[in-house]
Design an enzyme around this catalytic site. Structure first.
Site, mmCIF file in Angstrom:
data_model
loop_
_atom_site.group_PDB
_atom_site.id
_atom_site.type_symbol
_atom_site.label_atom_id
_atom_site.label_comp_id
_atom_site.label_asym_id
_atom_site.label_seq_id
_atom_site.Cartn_x
_atom_site.Cartn_y
_atom_site.Cartn_z
ATOM 1 N N LYS A 14 -10.209 5.149 -0.900
ATOM 2 C CA LYS A 14 -9.895 3.738 -0.612
ATOM 3 C C LYS A 14 -10.995 2.836 -1.196
ATOM 4 O O LYS A 14 -11.492 3.108 -2.279
ATOM 5 C CB LYS A 14 -9.685 3.548 0.891
ATOM 6 C CG LYS A 14 -8.601 4.512 1.428
ATOM 7 C CD LYS A 14 -8.084 4.170 2.784
ATOM 8 C CE LYS A 14 -6.994 5.172 3.171
ATOM 9 N NZ LYS A 14 -6.360 4.869 4.430
ATOM 10 N N HIS A 97 1.089 3.507 -1.963
ATOM 11 C CA HIS A 97 0.400 3.735 -0.686
ATOM 12 C C HIS A 97 0.804 2.632 0.298
ATOM 13 O O HIS A 97 0.998 1.482 -0.096
ATOM 14 C CB HIS A 97 -1.117 3.734 -0.902
ATOM 15 C CG HIS A 97 -1.861 4.212 0.304
ATOM 16 N ND1 HIS A 97 -2.114 3.401 1.380
ATOM 17 C CD2 HIS A 97 -2.355 5.438 0.615
ATOM 18 C CE1 HIS A 97 -2.753 4.103 2.319
ATOM 19 N NE2 HIS A 97 -2.915 5.341 1.870
ATOM 20 N N GLU A 99 -0.828 0.918 2.309
ATOM 21 C CA GLU A 99 -1.701 -0.270 2.302
ATOM 22 C C GLU A 99 -1.333 -1.212 1.165
ATOM 23 O O GLU A 99 -1.467 -2.427 1.278
ATOM 24 C CB GLU A 99 -3.175 0.174 2.246
ATOM 25 C CG GLU A 99 -3.603 0.753 3.592
ATOM 26 C CD GLU A 99 -4.685 1.813 3.536
ATOM 27 O OE1 GLU A 99 -5.378 1.929 2.508
ATOM 28 O OE2 GLU A 99 -4.832 2.551 4.540
ATOM 29 N N GLU A 169 3.119 9.645 4.710
ATOM 30 C CA GLU A 169 2.030 9.041 5.479
ATOM 31 C C GLU A 169 2.617 8.042 6.476
ATOM 32 O O GLU A 169 2.836 6.879 6.126
ATOM 33 C CB GLU A 169 1.055 8.321 4.544
ATOM 34 C CG GLU A 169 0.376 9.230 3.554
ATOM 35 C CD GLU A 169 -0.980 8.673 3.117
ATOM 36 O OE1 GLU A 169 -1.968 9.400 3.274
ATOM 37 O OE2 GLU A 169 -1.050 7.525 2.655
ATOM 38 N N SER A 215 -4.835 10.489 9.404
ATOM 39 C CA SER A 215 -5.809 11.075 10.330
ATOM 40 C C SER A 215 -5.883 12.603 10.236
ATOM 41 O O SER A 215 -5.998 13.284 11.254
ATOM 42 C CB SER A 215 -5.520 10.622 11.769
ATOM 43 O OG SER A 215 -5.650 9.210 11.866
#
Ligand code: 13P
Length: 257
Positions: A14, A97, A99, A169, A215
C-alpha cells in the site's frame, strides 16, 4: 489449497515504507524464502519499484505494482502505464483493489481496461473483488462478486486469461483485524470459481488461482489455506514486516489429497 494449483503469496505494501525500508524488507524476504516456497510477489508503491526490483534481481521474489493505467503513453498526468511498469521490471500488477474502487473511482469498466493493458504487456494481473459489510448484511455478496467478475472477465477468451489471478478481499476484513472465517472464505472462493467456470469453462476454472485477502496473519493463514479453493493470500499489514510475511509464506495447510 489444491495441489494442482501453485500457491501464490503476495504482499501489498500500500502507501507505506520509505525507500531504505523497502529495500531492506525486500532483501530480508528474499533471504528468508524456504527452498520449497510458493510463488511470492511484493506490490510496492510506484516510487519503490526500481530500487526494490534491483534488490530482488536474481531472487525468486517477484515484483508487482498496485495499479496501472490502460493507455501506453500520452498526456495523462499522474498515471503510470502497464507498459511503463513492465519496463520498470514488474512481473505483476494489482487491479481493482477495493481501496481504489472506494476512494479513486475505480469501476468494473476501468478494471477491464487495466486488465487488457496488463495482459497485453505480459504482466500477471491480480484482479481484486469483494463485497462491503453493507452488501454482505443485505445478502448481496454473490451478486456483487458476479457483477465484478463478469464486468472484468467477459469478452476475453480463456487462453488470454491464462495468467490471471483473482483476489477475494471482503472490504469488511481489510485492515480491520476481522478475518473472514475459513468457511466464509471458502464459500466465496467456490462461488468465484463456479462463476469463472460459467464464463470461461471447466479447464480455466480448475486452473484459476484465487487468493484470499483481508487481515491475513501468521496465526490464521494455516486454517485459511486448508480450504480447497484458497490458492494463496494477498497480505496487507502483515507483509510490512519480514518475519510475519515469511511466516505466512511458510504456511502449512492440511491438504486433502
Ligand atoms: P490487510 O491484510 O492489512 O487487511 O490488507 C488486505 C489488503 O487489502 C491486501 O490487498
Amino acid at each position: 489449497m489444491n495441489s494442482l494449483r501453485r500457491p501464490l503469496i503476495a504482499g501489498n505494501w500500500k502507501m507505506y515504507l520509505d525507500l531504505a525500508s523497502s529495500v531492506s524488507l525486500a532483501k530480508s524476504v528474499a533471504a528468508g524464502l524456504p527452498a520449497d516456497a510458493p510463488e511470492v510477489m511484493v506490490a510496492t508503491p510506484f516510487t519503490a519499484l526500481a530500487v526494490v526490483g534491483e534488490a530482488l534481481k536474481g531472487t525468486k521474489v517477484k515484483l508487482a505494482a498496485q495499479d496501472c493505467y490502460w493507455e501506453k503513453e500520452g498526456a495523462f498526468t499522474g498515471q503510470v502505464s502497464a507498459f511503463q511498469l513492465k519496463d520498470a521490471g514488474c512481473q505483476g500488477v494489482l487491479i481493482g483493489h477495493s481501496e481504489r474502487r472506494q476512494f479513486f473511482g475505480e469501476t468494473d469498466e476501468t478494471v477491464k481496461k487495466k486488465l487488457t493493458a496488463a495482459l497485453e504487456n505480459g504482466l500477471l494481473p491480480i484482479v481484486c473483488v469483494g463485497e462491503t459489510l453493507a452488501e454482505r448484511e443485505d445478502g448481496r455478496t454473490f451478486k456483487v462478486l458476479e457483477t465484478q467478475l463478469t464486468g472484468a472477465l467477459s469478452g476475453f477468451g480463456p487462453s488470454q486469461l491464462a495468467t490471471l489471478v483473482i483476489a477475494y478481499e471482503p472490504v469488511w476484513a481489510i485492515g480491520t483485524g476481522k478475518t473472514a472465517t475459513p468457511a466464509q472464505a471458502q464459500e466465496a472462493h467456490l462461488f468465484i470459481r463456479k462463476t469463472c467456470q460459467r464464463l470461461h469453462g471447466d479447464g480455466f476454472a480448475a486452473g484459476l488461482r484465487i487468493l484470499y485477502g483481508g487481515s491475513v496473519k501468521p496465526d490464521n493463514v494455516d486454517s485459511l489455506m486448508s480450504e480447497p479453493d484458497l490458492d494463496g493470500a494477498l497480505v496487507g499489514g502483515a507483509s510490512l514486516k519480514a518475519d510475519s510475511f515469511l511466516r505466512i509464506v511458510k504456511f502449512s495447510a492440511a491438504v486433502a489429497k
